[in-house]
Design a protein around this motif. Structure first.
Motif, short mmCIF file in Angstrom:
data_model
loop_
_atom_site.label_atom_id
_atom_site.label_comp_id
_atom_site.label_asym_id
_atom_site.label_seq_id
_atom_site.Cartn_x
_atom_site.Cartn_y
_atom_site.Cartn_z
N ILE A 36 0.83 -1.19 0.00
CA ILE A 36 0.00 0.00 0.00
C ILE A 36 0.87 1.25 0.00
N PHE B 12 -1.25 1.13 6.78
CA PHE B 12 -2.01 2.24 7.36
C PHE B 12 -2.75 1.73 8.59
N ARG B 13 -2.99 2.62 9.50
CA ARG B 13 -3.63 2.31 10.78
C ARG B 13 -4.41 3.53 11.22
N PHE C 39 -11.97 1.35 10.47
CA PHE C 39 -11.50 0.91 11.80
C PHE C 39 -12.53 1.34 12.85
N VAL D 21 -4.85 -0.97 17.78
CA VAL D 21 -3.92 -0.72 16.67
C VAL D 21 -3.94 -1.91 15.72
N VAL D 22 -4.46 -1.67 14.55
CA VAL D 22 -4.45 -2.65 13.47
C VAL D 22 -3.78 -1.97 12.28
N ILE D 23 -2.72 -2.58 11.81
CA ILE D 23 -2.02 -2.02 10.65
C ILE D 23 -2.29 -2.92 9.46
N VAL D 24 -2.90 -2.38 8.43
CA VAL D 24 -3.13 -3.13 7.19
C VAL D 24 -1.93 -2.89 6.28
#
Lengths: 626, 150
Positions: A5, A23-24, B125, B130-133
């Motif tokens: 990404i 991204f977060r 979200f 904390v979730v990081i894609v």
């Protein structure tokens, strides 16, 4: 294949940030204390330092170096917010981290009348400079806040009639205060007298110990035969002391480079004594405890090599002890030789001895050395104010009894913008017919008299494209150059190097300016600002560069009015430029756009993201301490 | 270049700086790197993908499956909605259960059935974890080409 990404690939995003290639959700936020009564016009961090104190040195002598030490220079941070209270006055509140509340910090009054100053409810420009906090407010002259502590000078005494005369002599004061001490700074006061008969130099070093641990030292130098005397000398130190801590003043050393040649003749002895002996007749020890024997060896066939032993008489055990031996390869039939022996703790009346192994080849002449037997008198007295009426407490300190705050409207221009530049503060003043620039003298940002030396004022008549090209703001391009933003142009101010006209101004860029003065931020890549055409630019010495293309259309469509309440902040850690805009005529900032300045610098990529701000936002600020 | 970030277990930046502002209620707020809520409120942060099939192609596609590769500090959830018209309308949300992942990336996939000429998806979200894609992979089926007539 999974697709990574790339930042900036999203056409639309809210409240996310980029991290580790993904991204977060963006960082959260929390409240800082209670609400202000009315609209916050500015939040600013005021940094200031206390005056530094330099102590130490050899009282004017430089040959021996110095123990110079800087104490003080304590830095303070005050987070301040200013609002227009219900009476229309400029009221300050200061963040108190100990109770996590905003506390009253003063209402601005006029310097001459003492009356509270009335201001308008518009964004305020504030700068912390040269230990002062300056505000450019609408409807009044510049406001200045100055903070200084109220101090009660007090202290504790050394014992009455104390006197230190020789090395390791000491006197002790007991710290007694339970109140906080200003800067934890202490002064040890004493008198000192050094006399020396010979025309030589003597250095007396005094130690200050706290509970037996040395915290600082100071040397005093005297030259004979005059010596030196100080009725009131002092040593400063900074240390957090507890009640009943011992502060000790001690003579650490008395040293001189004066050396005198001494010798003693070796006389023949024998029997139970070595072959030759001599008495040490002087009191002072040899420099380095080194004693040089001079003697003669005489050849005798079949006796090579010859070992010579060196003795000292141990009066405690009444024995002769060998302290060194020397083996000689004898080449001639008669040689006069010298040999230096280290013999510690030789006292007056002790004996040296010398003898060769078979006691037949030796003639002893003398033992010689150098000593420092100079007649030095030292007298140090730790002060006792209470009983001895000395000039000060032996251990002096200041207890903080509050803070003296000045918050005044000074006699000066009604500035729309102020900016530190060239050791001064520059003020932009936008009158009904003319715009002008004012500046203070160098190093005196309280003085706005334009006729003062180094100060000045200049009308800016010449506008090329717009007859009323309003002044907006300023920002430093470098230490020598200041960008002055107008609605449709940018000028450049510079140092002239002269005091009569210290600041010069010339035209620079036309057809580009700003109507959003608080959008300007100084960043490592240049000054970032929102142009009058809704494009975000970076301005540097090399020119101007647009960086707002990804959000340009958004700003054109949504930032329709109230450009003056656009605000910004630069996060120097993440290197993010925050631009807050009101949308569709709002009186509050509703959307925040964030430019990744680090990525722009390092990869030349323009990446913006967005952050929501609830029901609105007023002023941004940056603080380094809370 | 990797964006600076706070490693797990680190609540504050080593260099002291605080970004502040006054909000609509005249209260001062500060960015707090150790949390995701906004002073107690949760915001629906989202990220829209670029066009999966290449915007402007004169051909219809169907998104049938979407895989996300992520890392997460705790069990959580993200919600994904898809659009076939470039984000004008968004179809029903599909929940992706997120599992805490201390080391390495985890992957999760869900089926979709959204067609259009400009297919995109939106990651939302809804929770304050904390979730990081990190990556995504979309399966697109091209539909029959149109016969341009006459």
């Amino acid at each position: 294949m999974p697709r990574q990404i790339p930042e900036g690939s999203s056409p639309n995003l809210w409240d996310v940030r980029f991290e580790r290639g993904g991204f977060r959700k963006d960082f959260g936020e929390k409240f800082l204390g209670q609400a202000a009564p009315t609209t916050v016009l500015v939040i600013v961090e005021h940094k200031f330092i206390d005056e530094g104190v330099i102590s130490g040195g050899y009282e004017g002598y430089s040959d021996y170096g110095s123990y110079a030490a800087i104490v003080g220079q304590q830095q303070f941070h005050r987070l301040v917010r200013l609002f227009r209270n219900a009476l229309g006055q400029a009221e300050l509140e200061v963040w108190d981290s100990s109770i996590e509340q905003w506390v009253f910090g003063g209402i601005a009054t006029n310097f001459a009348t003492g009356e509270p100053v009335q201001i308008e409810s518009r964004y305020v420009r504030a700068v912390s400079v040269q230990n002062l906090l300056l505000f450019a407010v609408a409807g009044a002259s510049i406001l200045i806040r100055e903070e200084s502590p109220i101090l009660d000078q007090t202290g504790d005494d050394f014992p009455s009639e104390n006197e230190l005369t020789s090395v390791d002599d000491s006197t002790t004061a007991v710290f007694s205060s339970v109140e906080p001490i200003h800067f934890n700074r202490f002064t040890v006061n004493f008198s000192i007298d050094i006399s020396i008969e010979e025309p030589e130099v003597v250095v007396v070093t005094l130690d200050v110990d706290v509970n037996g641990e040395n915290v600082t030292s100071l040397g005093f130098q005297a030259t004979g035969p005059d010596g030196m005397s100080q009725d009131h000398a002092s040593i400063e130190f900074t240390r957090a002391l507890a009640v009943n801590d011992d502060v000790t003043l001690k003579i650490a050393s008395i040293e001189t480079d004066a050396a005198f040649d001494r010798d003693a003749n070796l006389t023949q002895a024998g029997g139970s004594d070595p072959l030759y002996i001599a008495e040490k007749t002087t009191e002072a020890p040899a420099i380095g405890n080194n004693y040089t024997f001079r003697y003669m060896l005489q050849a005798a066939e079949g006796t090579y090599p010859i070992t010579v032993n060196f003795f000292r008489w141990d009066s405690g055990t009444s024995t002769w002890n060998i302290v060194d031996s020397k083996e000689h390869d004898f080449e001639d039939d008669l040689e006069i030789l010298t040999h230096t022996v280290n013999i510690p703790e030789m006292e007056q009346g002790d004996f040296f001895g010398i003898e060769d192994a078979d006691a037949t080849n030796l003639d002893g002449f003398e033992v010689s050395w150098q000593d420092q037997d100079v007649d030095i008198t030292v007298s140090v007295k730790g002060f006792n104010l209470t009983e001895d009426n000395d000039p000060a407490f032996g251990l002096a300190y200041a207890i903080e009894e509050g803070t003296d705050l000045d918050f005044e409207e000074i006699e000066g221009p009604e500035a729309l913008w102020i900016e530190p530049f060239a050791d001064r503060v520059i003020a932009l003043v936008d009158g009904p017919n003319t715009q002008s620039i004012w500046w203070t003298p160098s190093g005196d940002v309280k003085n706005w008299d334009p006729f003062a030396e180094g100060a000045g004022q200049m009308d800016l008549f010449d506008t090329r494209n717009d007859p009323i090209d309003d002044l907006q703001c300023a920002a430093p391009l470098s230490s020598d150059s200041l960008a002055i933003f107008r609605h449709r142009s940018i000028m450049r101010a510079f140092r002239t190097g002269q005091s009569i006209q210290a600041i010069g101004v010339n035209h620079w860029l036309e057809n580009i300016g700003t109507e959003s003065p608080f959008s300007r931020q100084v960043t490592p890549i240049g000054i970032i600002f929102l142009g009058h055409d809704r494009m975000v630019y970076i301005l540097s010495e090399s020119g101007i560069r647009p960086v707002g293309q990804p959000i340009h259309q958004i700003l054109i469509e949504r930032l329709t009015s109230n450009l003056e309440i656009v605000d910004s902040v630069f996060d120097p850690v993440f290197q993010h430029y925050y631009l807050g805009i009101p949308v569709f005529g709002s009186q509050l900032i509703c959307e925040v756009y964030i430019l990744d300045v680090a990525r722009l610098m390092n990869e030349d990529k323009i990446v913006w993201r967005r952050r929501s701000c609830g029901n609105g936002l007023q002023r941004f600020a940056l603080a380094s301490e809370l | 270049m990797t964006e600076p970030f706070l490693p797990p277990g680190v609540d504050r930046l080593p260099a002291r700086r605080f970004v502040l502002w006054a909000d609509w209620n005249n209260r001062v707020r500060q960015i707090d790197e150790s949390r995701l809520d906004r002073a107690g409120d949760t915001v629906l942060a989202y990220w829209d993908s670029p066009s999966l099939n290449g915007e402007g192609e004169d051909r219809e596609f169907t998104l049938t499956r979407l895989l996300l590769a992520y890392s997460a500090s705790a069990n959580s959830e993200v919600v994904v909605r898809a659009s076939g018209d470039g984000g004008v309308t968004w179809h029903d949300a599909i929940s992706f259960d997120i599992v805490e992942s201390d080391v390495g990336l985890k992957r999760i996939a869900r089926g979709f059935n959204v067609s259009g000429f400009d297919v995109r998806f939106r990651v939302i979200f809804p929770q304050d974890e904390v979730v990081i894609v990190h990556e995504y992979s979309a399966r697109l089926l091209p539909r029959s080409e149109y016969i341009i007539g006459p």
